[in-house]
Motif scaffolding. Structure first.
Motif, PDB file in Angstrom:
ATOM      1  N   VAL A   1       0.632  -1.240  -0.351  1.00  0.00           N
ATOM      2  CA  VAL A   1       0.043   0.208  -0.306  1.00  0.00           C
ATOM      3  C   VAL A   1       1.312   1.635   0.349  1.00  0.00           C
ATOM      4  O   VAL A   1       0.198   2.008  -0.192  1.00  0.00           O
ATOM      5  N   ASN A   2       2.339   1.363   0.511  1.00  0.00           N
ATOM      6  CA  ASN A   2       3.020   2.402   0.722  1.00  0.00           C
ATOM      7  C   ASN A   2       3.194   3.121  -0.614  1.00  0.00           C
ATOM      8  O   ASN A   2       3.483   3.832  -0.856  1.00  0.00           O
ATOM      9  N   ASP A   3       4.451   1.905  -1.232  1.00  0.00           N
ATOM     10  CA  ASP A   3       4.601   2.203  -2.890  1.00  0.00           C
ATOM     11  C   ASP A   3       3.165   2.437  -3.630  1.00  0.00           C
ATOM     12  O   ASP A   3       2.768   3.389  -4.768  1.00  0.00           O
TER      13      ASP A   3
ATOM     14  N   THR B   1       3.180   5.549  -6.288  1.00  0.00           N
ATOM     15  CA  THR B   1       2.497   5.771  -7.677  1.00  0.00           C
ATOM     16  C   THR B   1       1.293   6.289  -7.582  1.00  0.00           C
ATOM     17  O   THR B   1       1.042   7.119  -8.628  1.00  0.00           O
ATOM     18  N   LEU B   2       0.149   6.056  -7.134  1.00  0.00           N
ATOM     19  CA  LEU B   2      -1.086   6.528  -7.446  1.00  0.00           C
ATOM     20  C   LEU B   2      -1.567   8.156  -7.489  1.00  0.00           C
ATOM     21  O   LEU B   2      -1.897   9.098  -7.569  1.00  0.00           O
TER      22      LEU B   2
ATOM     23  N   GLY C   1      -8.923   5.873  -1.768  1.00  0.00           N
ATOM     24  CA  GLY C   1      -8.090   6.328  -3.333  1.00  0.00           C
ATOM     25  C   GLY C   1      -7.929   4.818  -3.336  1.00  0.00           C
ATOM     26  O   GLY C   1      -7.462   4.316  -4.884  1.00  0.00           O
ATOM     27  N   LEU C   2      -7.598   4.074  -2.478  1.00  0.00           N
ATOM     28  CA  LEU C   2      -6.892   2.711  -2.315  1.00  0.00           C
ATOM     29  C   LEU C   2      -8.035   1.443  -2.764  1.00  0.00           C
ATOM     30  O   LEU C   2      -7.755   0.048  -3.246  1.00  0.00           O
ATOM     31  N   VAL C   3      -8.962   1.676  -2.723  1.00  0.00           N
ATOM     32  CA  VAL C   3     -10.384   0.654  -2.384  1.00  0.00           C
ATOM     33  C   VAL C   3     -10.791  -0.009  -3.605  1.00  0.00           C
ATOM     34  O   VAL C   3     -10.321  -1.930  -3.868  1.00  0.00           O
TER      35      VAL C   3
END
Length: 270
Positions: free
Chosen positions: A144-146, A150-151, A161-163
């Motif tokens: 998730v950190n990268d 990158t997003l 935003g990661l879902v």
């Protein structure tokens, strides 16, 4: 149906260059210990960490699985890491920033170990289903950190935003019948936030959580395990099922629900 009823609920990353952390890991309740040769190790300590990881898995890390995270293919340490893993007693190899199925297959073959592929980039997310389908790949780990970087998602921007990316990782893992592990939580002094993120990960369908501190183990194990009430209901459901679609309490069940109940019980027999 996933083949992950015994997937780790807790996967603890530890720097392979830290002998005190490795010694302590033998007494911890983590399901999986991942000895890191990549980000957690300084460039001038890579060789020492590699030797320490091989020695640690040779002597054992207690009653738990162990993995070694190698440096990526672009690193000059990559070949030496793979050779060390291939000759070691670890159970899995972890590869960062996997973006192609060919890369995943090559590393699994070279290491001679089941691969846990870290999905940390947009290309990795879009190729996750193909990566999960490769022989030798046992699971996907959300990096998730990268992914945030990158997003273009702010570090403190929550998970909204990661879902989509996280669900794509879970979908890929389920389609490939392999494990899916949620990413790390960086705030070590926020147990409530960590517990909430664990619950969110379970609701998305992840099997477990990757961790960066021993204090996170108990919270994650509880979130990705089952309560006494859940286990009791699973046992009652199995006992009541006679085959086909039928009523159980106030809901309808069928064979799929019996399989889920058995998997839930199996995951807690550790």
């Amino acid at each position: 149906m996933t083949t992950a009823p015994l997937a780790p609920r807790t996967a603890l990353f530890l720097p392979a260059s830290n002998p005190r952390a490795i010694a302590k890991a033998r007494e911890l309740a983590a399901d999986l210990v991942i000895l890191d040769l990549e980000d957690a190790v300084r460039d001038d300590s890579k060789a020492t960490a590699r030797a320490a990881a091989v020695e640690a898995v040779a002597t054992g890390l207690g009653n738990r699985s162990c993995a070694i995270r190698v440096n990526g293919g672009e690193s000059r340490e990559h070949a030496a890491d793979l050779a060390a893993v291939a000759g070691s007693a670890c159970d899995f190899v972890v590869l960062p920033k996997v973006e192609t199925p060919e890369e995943a297959a090559m590393v699994a073959d070279a290491a001679g170990k089941p691969l846990l592929a870290m999905i940390e980039t947009p290309r990795g997310v879009l190729a996750a289903a193909e990566i999960a389908a490769m022989p030798g790949v046992r699971g996907l780990i959300a990096g998730v950190n990268d992914l945030r970087a990158t997003l273009g998602i702010p570090a403190d921007g929550g998970r909204d935003g990661l879902v989509l990316s996280l669900q794509m990782i879970v979908l890929a893992a389920r389609a490939g019948a392999i494990w899916a592990l949620d990413g790390v939580f960086n705030a070590l002094d926020d147990p409530e936030g960590f517990a909430a993120e664990c619950r969110h990960g379970r609701m998305l369908g992840f099997d477990g959580k990757s961790l960066i501190h021993p204090n996170q183990i108990e919270i994650a194990a509880a979130a990705f395990g089952a309560s006494e009430a859940e286990l009791a209901e699973a046992q009652a459901l199995i006992a009541a099922a006679t085959g086909g679609a039928e009523r159980f309490g106030d809901r309808m069940i069928e064979a799929m629900h019996v399989e889920q109940a058995r998997a839930l019980i199996a995951r807690n027999l550790r």
